[in-house]
Scaffold this motif. Sequence first.
Motif, PDB file in Angstrom:
ATOM      1  N   ASN A 233       0.972  -0.871   0.103  1.00  0.00           N
ATOM      2  CA  ASN A 233       0.192  -0.254   0.298  1.00  0.00           C
ATOM      3  C   ASN A 233       1.165   1.053   0.212  1.00  0.00           C
ATOM      4  O   ASN A 233       0.711   2.289  -0.552  1.00  0.00           O
ATOM      5  CB  ASN A 233      -0.726  -0.160   1.310  1.00  0.00           C
ATOM      6  CG  ASN A 233      -1.695   1.587   1.600  1.00  0.00           C
ATOM      7  OD1 ASN A 233      -1.589   2.329   2.146  1.00  0.00           O
ATOM      8  ND2 ASN A 233      -2.817   1.334   0.740  1.00  0.00           N
ATOM      9  N   TRP A 265      -5.731   2.058  -2.472  1.00  0.00           N
ATOM     10  CA  TRP A 265      -6.427   1.224  -1.620  1.00  0.00           C
ATOM     11  C   TRP A 265      -7.176   0.018  -2.802  1.00  0.00           C
ATOM     12  O   TRP A 265      -7.320  -0.999  -2.653  1.00  0.00           O
ATOM     13  CB  TRP A 265      -7.768   2.287  -1.307  1.00  0.00           C
ATOM     14  CG  TRP A 265      -8.788   1.484  -1.336  1.00  0.00           C
ATOM     15  CD1 TRP A 265      -8.854   0.305  -0.133  1.00  0.00           C
ATOM     16  CD2 TRP A 265     -10.008   2.038  -0.714  1.00  0.00           C
ATOM     17  NE1 TRP A 265     -10.299  -0.291   0.323  1.00  0.00           N
ATOM     18  CE2 TRP A 265     -11.303   0.899   0.033  1.00  0.00           C
ATOM     19  CE3 TRP A 265     -10.736   2.494  -1.733  1.00  0.00           C
ATOM     20  CZ2 TRP A 265     -11.910   0.927   0.344  1.00  0.00           C
ATOM     21  CZ3 TRP A 265     -12.219   2.757  -0.504  1.00  0.00           C
ATOM     22  CH2 TRP A 265     -13.037   1.585   0.097  1.00  0.00           C
ATOM     23  N   ILE A 269      -6.541  -4.018  -2.442  1.00  0.00           N
ATOM     24  CA  ILE A 269      -7.466  -4.727  -2.858  1.00  0.00           C
ATOM     25  C   ILE A 269      -6.933  -5.960  -3.621  1.00  0.00           C
ATOM     26  O   ILE A 269      -7.105  -7.365  -3.399  1.00  0.00           O
ATOM     27  CB  ILE A 269      -8.381  -4.480  -2.645  1.00  0.00           C
ATOM     28  CG1 ILE A 269      -8.753  -3.274  -1.224  1.00  0.00           C
ATOM     29  CG2 ILE A 269      -9.576  -6.003  -2.955  1.00  0.00           C
ATOM     30  CD1 ILE A 269     -10.331  -2.791  -1.322  1.00  0.00           C
ATOM     31  N   LEU A 335     -10.510  -8.523   1.852  1.00  0.00           N
ATOM     32  CA  LEU A 335     -10.557  -7.215   1.381  1.00  0.00           C
ATOM     33  C   LEU A 335     -11.459  -5.950   2.666  1.00  0.00           C
ATOM     34  O   LEU A 335     -10.867  -4.487   2.316  1.00  0.00           O
ATOM     35  CB  LEU A 335     -12.840  -6.959   0.548  1.00  0.00           C
ATOM     36  CG  LEU A 335     -12.846  -8.093  -0.137  1.00  0.00           C
ATOM     37  CD1 LEU A 335     -13.931  -7.973  -0.957  1.00  0.00           C
ATOM     38  CD2 LEU A 335     -11.986  -7.935  -1.581  1.00  0.00           C
ATOM     39  N   GLY A 338      -7.441  -5.882   3.458  1.00  0.00           N
ATOM     40  CA  GLY A 338      -6.916  -4.253   3.127  1.00  0.00           C
ATOM     41  C   GLY A 338      -7.178  -3.086   2.464  1.00  0.00           C
ATOM     42  O   GLY A 338      -6.542  -2.576   3.318  1.00  0.00           O
ATOM     43  N   THR A 339      -8.883  -2.691   3.340  1.00  0.00           N
ATOM     44  CA  THR A 339      -9.396  -1.818   3.342  1.00  0.00           C
ATOM     45  C   THR A 339      -8.536  -0.796   4.963  1.00  0.00           C
ATOM     46  O   THR A 339      -7.826   0.387   4.624  1.00  0.00           O
ATOM     47  CB  THR A 339     -10.803  -2.676   3.670  1.00  0.00           C
ATOM     48  OG1 THR A 339     -11.096  -2.393   2.807  1.00  0.00           O
ATOM     49  CG2 THR A 339     -11.397  -0.271   3.456  1.00  0.00           C
ATOM     50  N   SER A 342      -5.032   0.390   4.180  1.00  0.00           N
ATOM     51  CA  SER A 342      -5.157   1.369   3.257  1.00  0.00           C
ATOM     52  C   SER A 342      -5.584   2.320   3.423  1.00  0.00           C
ATOM     53  O   SER A 342      -5.385   3.090   3.564  1.00  0.00           O
ATOM     54  CB  SER A 342      -5.877   1.372   2.274  1.00  0.00           C
ATOM     55  OG  SER A 342      -5.188   0.026   0.909  1.00  0.00           O
TER      56      SER A 342
END
Length: 451
Positions: A233, A265, A269, A335, A338-339, A342
């Motif tokens: 990221n 972001w 993902i 998900l 990753g969110t 980020s």
Amino acid sequence: MAKPRRGVKFNHRNGSSTSVDGRRSSFSDISEAASEPGSPLKAANGNAASEALETQASEYEKKKQTFITRSIWTFVMIGGFFGAMFAGHIYIIAIVTAIQIVSFKEVIAIANVPSRARRLRFTKALNWYWLATTMYFLYGESVIYYFKHIVLVDKVLLPFATHHRFISFVLYVIGFVFFVASLQAGHYRFQFTQFAWTHMALYLIVVQAHFIMNNVFEGMIWFFLPVSLVICNDIFAYICGITFGRTQLIKLSPKKTVEGFVGAWILTIIFGVGMTNVLMRYKYFICPVNDLGANIFTGLECTPNPVFIPHLYHLPIWFPYVKSFLMAPMQIHILVFGTFASLIAPFGGFFASGLKRTFKIKDFGDSIPGHGGITDRMDCQFIMGFFAYMYYHSFIAVYKVSLGGVIETAITGLTLEEQMELVKGISKHLHNQGVIAEGVLDCLNLAVKRR
């Protein structure tokens, strides 16, 4: 009457000056004089220009050397990280421990006033005592939780395991009493500032790094994925920022842009979904640690967590073309990971930036040549690792009866006579299953009777 002084020039507002012979010299005359060979003004300009060129060359060489050093150590860190990860979990735990200690040292040094610390002999000693006590408590908790089937059956370790929290509390109280006894008039503000600063560092660094270590015990994937998501990221944010970044995101980090933030972001993902799909295929990554001697070549064996097993998902009847698809639940959880990596983890970096601006420093230290301190590279990793631990135990972990849990219950909840009866009953069951011979069962029964 004063005599007129010869050879004195008088400056005028129109930019002219009067020379010895009474003729005015204009700016053009001065510039022409400067262009004449051997003139003092030309020599001065030439020296200034050469000094500017030398300064630019020096700065270029300095930046070049910094870039080379930074690149070399980047590859060294990447190689060391993957080497330790493939060599086994114990090496990753050693790296996490080293990061804890160095980061704590760097953060503590920020608020330390050397002159006062020298006058107060026990300031540094107390800082390291708090660190040792905290690490003893946290590491002991992890060892007892994950390896109770080994610790609780050892005659030497059993007292430490059963009274671990009380021992940790006594150690903390000793440090607290010693701190109060060491207070000196005229230094109260400094000493209490150090006390608060040390405890803040313990919470933000040591405690959060402890959860990262627990992620290693739960399975290498829970350590590697959060770490790689934060790193990627950061890279994606830099690339997107210099490519199409226009809007400043936050004043603490002027170079961060909204476009880079959002672009990173999306790319993070995508990276997380792809990396998860690869890691799920290897038990070395998805199995909890049941053998500290395991490595990438020996692997691990376990019953995979259901989150890694593909499920058939049916789509609504009105959905065109595709009626169902096969996907592991982990692909949905990534998900969320990753969110968080980020949108939330970068604020750990912003917090560190604000801290450095408060104390007017560029880096936390110089532990890594070309990169600054360990804390500069780990500022986002601590909160990400903490989140991974909490999310895993809240939504992914499968809680079932373990061997260590049964042993703990038997040792702490049963009397010695009840424990012997338990051994007798388990032995009889194993004999009926053909696991142990009748002679072994007779010996065990004889031992129970003698007891």
